[in-house]
Write a protein that holds these residues in place. Sequence first.
Motif, PDB file in Angstrom:
ATOM      1  N   VAL A   1      21.883  14.888  -9.206  1.00 54.91           N
ATOM      2  CA  VAL A   1      21.878  14.728  -7.744  1.00 54.91           C
ATOM      3  C   VAL A   1      20.794  13.739  -7.326  1.00 54.91           C
ATOM      4  N   GLU A   2      19.610  13.874  -7.887  1.00 49.25           N
ATOM      5  CA  GLU A   2      18.522  12.952  -7.551  1.00 49.25           C
ATOM      6  C   GLU A   2      18.839  11.534  -8.011  1.00 49.25           C
ATOM      7  N   GLY A   3      19.622  11.400  -9.070  1.00 49.58           N
ATOM      8  CA  GLY A   3      20.002  10.092  -9.586  1.00 49.58           C
ATOM      9  C   GLY A   3      20.848   9.265  -8.622  1.00 49.58           C
ATOM     10  N   VAL A   4      21.483   9.945  -7.665  1.00 43.47           N
ATOM     11  CA  VAL A   4      22.268   9.223  -6.650  1.00 43.47           C
ATOM     12  C   VAL A   4      21.578   9.254  -5.293  1.00 43.47           C
ATOM     13  N   GLY A   5      20.276   9.592  -5.303  1.00 43.87           N
ATOM     14  CA  GLY A   5      19.498   9.578  -4.064  1.00 43.87           C
ATOM     15  C   GLY A   5      19.588  10.846  -3.247  1.00 43.87           C
ATOM     16  N   GLY A   6      19.988  11.947  -3.894  1.00 40.18           N
ATOM     17  CA  GLY A   6      20.146  13.212  -3.178  1.00 40.18           C
ATOM     18  C   GLY A   6      19.117  14.249  -3.552  1.00 40.18           C
ATOM     19  N   LYS A   7      19.346  15.464  -3.044  1.00 40.24           N
ATOM     20  CA  LYS A   7      18.440  16.588  -3.298  1.00 40.24           C
ATOM     21  C   LYS A   7      19.272  17.828  -3.573  1.00 40.24           C
ATOM     22  N   LEU A   8      18.956  18.511  -4.656  1.00 38.15           N
ATOM     23  CA  LEU A   8      19.615  19.770  -4.989  1.00 38.15           C
ATOM     24  C   LEU A   8      19.037  20.876  -4.121  1.00 38.15           C
ATOM     25  N   ASP A   9      19.903  21.602  -3.432  1.00 38.24           N
ATOM     26  CA  ASP A   9      19.462  22.758  -2.651  1.00 38.24           C
ATOM     27  C   ASP A   9      19.511  24.019  -3.501  1.00 38.24           C
ATOM     28  N   SER A  10      20.632  24.217  -4.219  1.00 34.58           N
ATOM     29  CA  SER A  10      20.744  25.405  -5.073  1.00 34.58           C
ATOM     30  C   SER A  10      21.934  25.282  -6.015  1.00 34.58           C
ATOM     31  N   LEU A  11      21.856  26.048  -7.075  1.00 32.12           N
ATOM     32  CA  LEU A  11      22.918  26.155  -8.077  1.00 32.12           C
ATOM     33  C   LEU A  11      23.155  27.636  -8.315  1.00 32.12           C
TER      34      LEU A  11
ATOM     35  N   PHE B   1      28.836  27.151  -8.049  1.00 34.60           N
ATOM     36  CA  PHE B   1      28.792  26.104  -7.037  1.00 34.60           C
ATOM     37  C   PHE B   1      27.391  25.558  -6.901  1.00 34.60           C
ATOM     38  N   VAL B   2      27.331  24.322  -6.414  1.00 35.98           N
ATOM     39  CA  VAL B   2      26.089  23.603  -6.200  1.00 35.98           C
ATOM     40  C   VAL B   2      26.036  23.229  -4.722  1.00 35.98           C
ATOM     41  N   LEU B   3      24.913  23.484  -4.072  1.00 37.42           N
ATOM     42  CA  LEU B   3      24.672  23.002  -2.716  1.00 37.42           C
ATOM     43  C   LEU B   3      23.701  21.842  -2.823  1.00 37.42           C
ATOM     44  N   PHE B   4      24.071  20.700  -2.220  1.00 35.62           N
ATOM     45  CA  PHE B   4      23.225  19.522  -2.337  1.00 35.62           C
ATOM     46  C   PHE B   4      23.352  18.645  -1.107  1.00 35.62           C
ATOM     47  N   SER B   5      22.383  17.771  -0.938  1.00 39.33           N
ATOM     48  CA  SER B   5      22.379  16.796   0.142  1.00 39.33           C
ATOM     49  C   SER B   5      22.339  15.400  -0.458  1.00 39.33           C
ATOM     50  N   VAL B   6      23.165  14.505   0.084  1.00 39.03           N
ATOM     51  CA  VAL B   6      23.189  13.098  -0.326  1.00 39.03           C
ATOM     52  C   VAL B   6      23.331  12.237   0.933  1.00 39.03           C
TER      53      VAL B   6
END
Length: 110
Positions: A33-43, A53-58
């Motif tokens: 997720v960070e590799g595409v400029g995002g942030k992992l919220d939870s797994l 499921f993964v919750l993330f922001s991009v």
Amino acid sequence: MQKFAMFFSYSPETWAKMMAKPEDRTSAVSAAVEGVGGKLDSLYFMMGEKDGFVLFSVPDTGTAAALALAVNSTGAFDSVQTTQLIDAVDLPGVLRVAGNARGTYQRPGA
């Protein structure tokens, strides 16, 4: 940043590999997720139709699509489904636009 949920199911082969070598997948998912400029919220892992499921922001929808394609291309999954999330505070605006659209839409056969 836009929020997304990515639901996934591992392939039987992936489960077998994970049982042979158990590990916490959080750092690997976070790095993707960070590799595409995002942030992992939870797994989360779960029992049921999907394995987790993964919750993330991009930054945008295209980035989320690229991440989903990258993950799915590994062959480790039987299914990957990505859904954009709408913050509760944004829903009134969405409903206003929907109300305007409904006023101009003609249903089939009308």
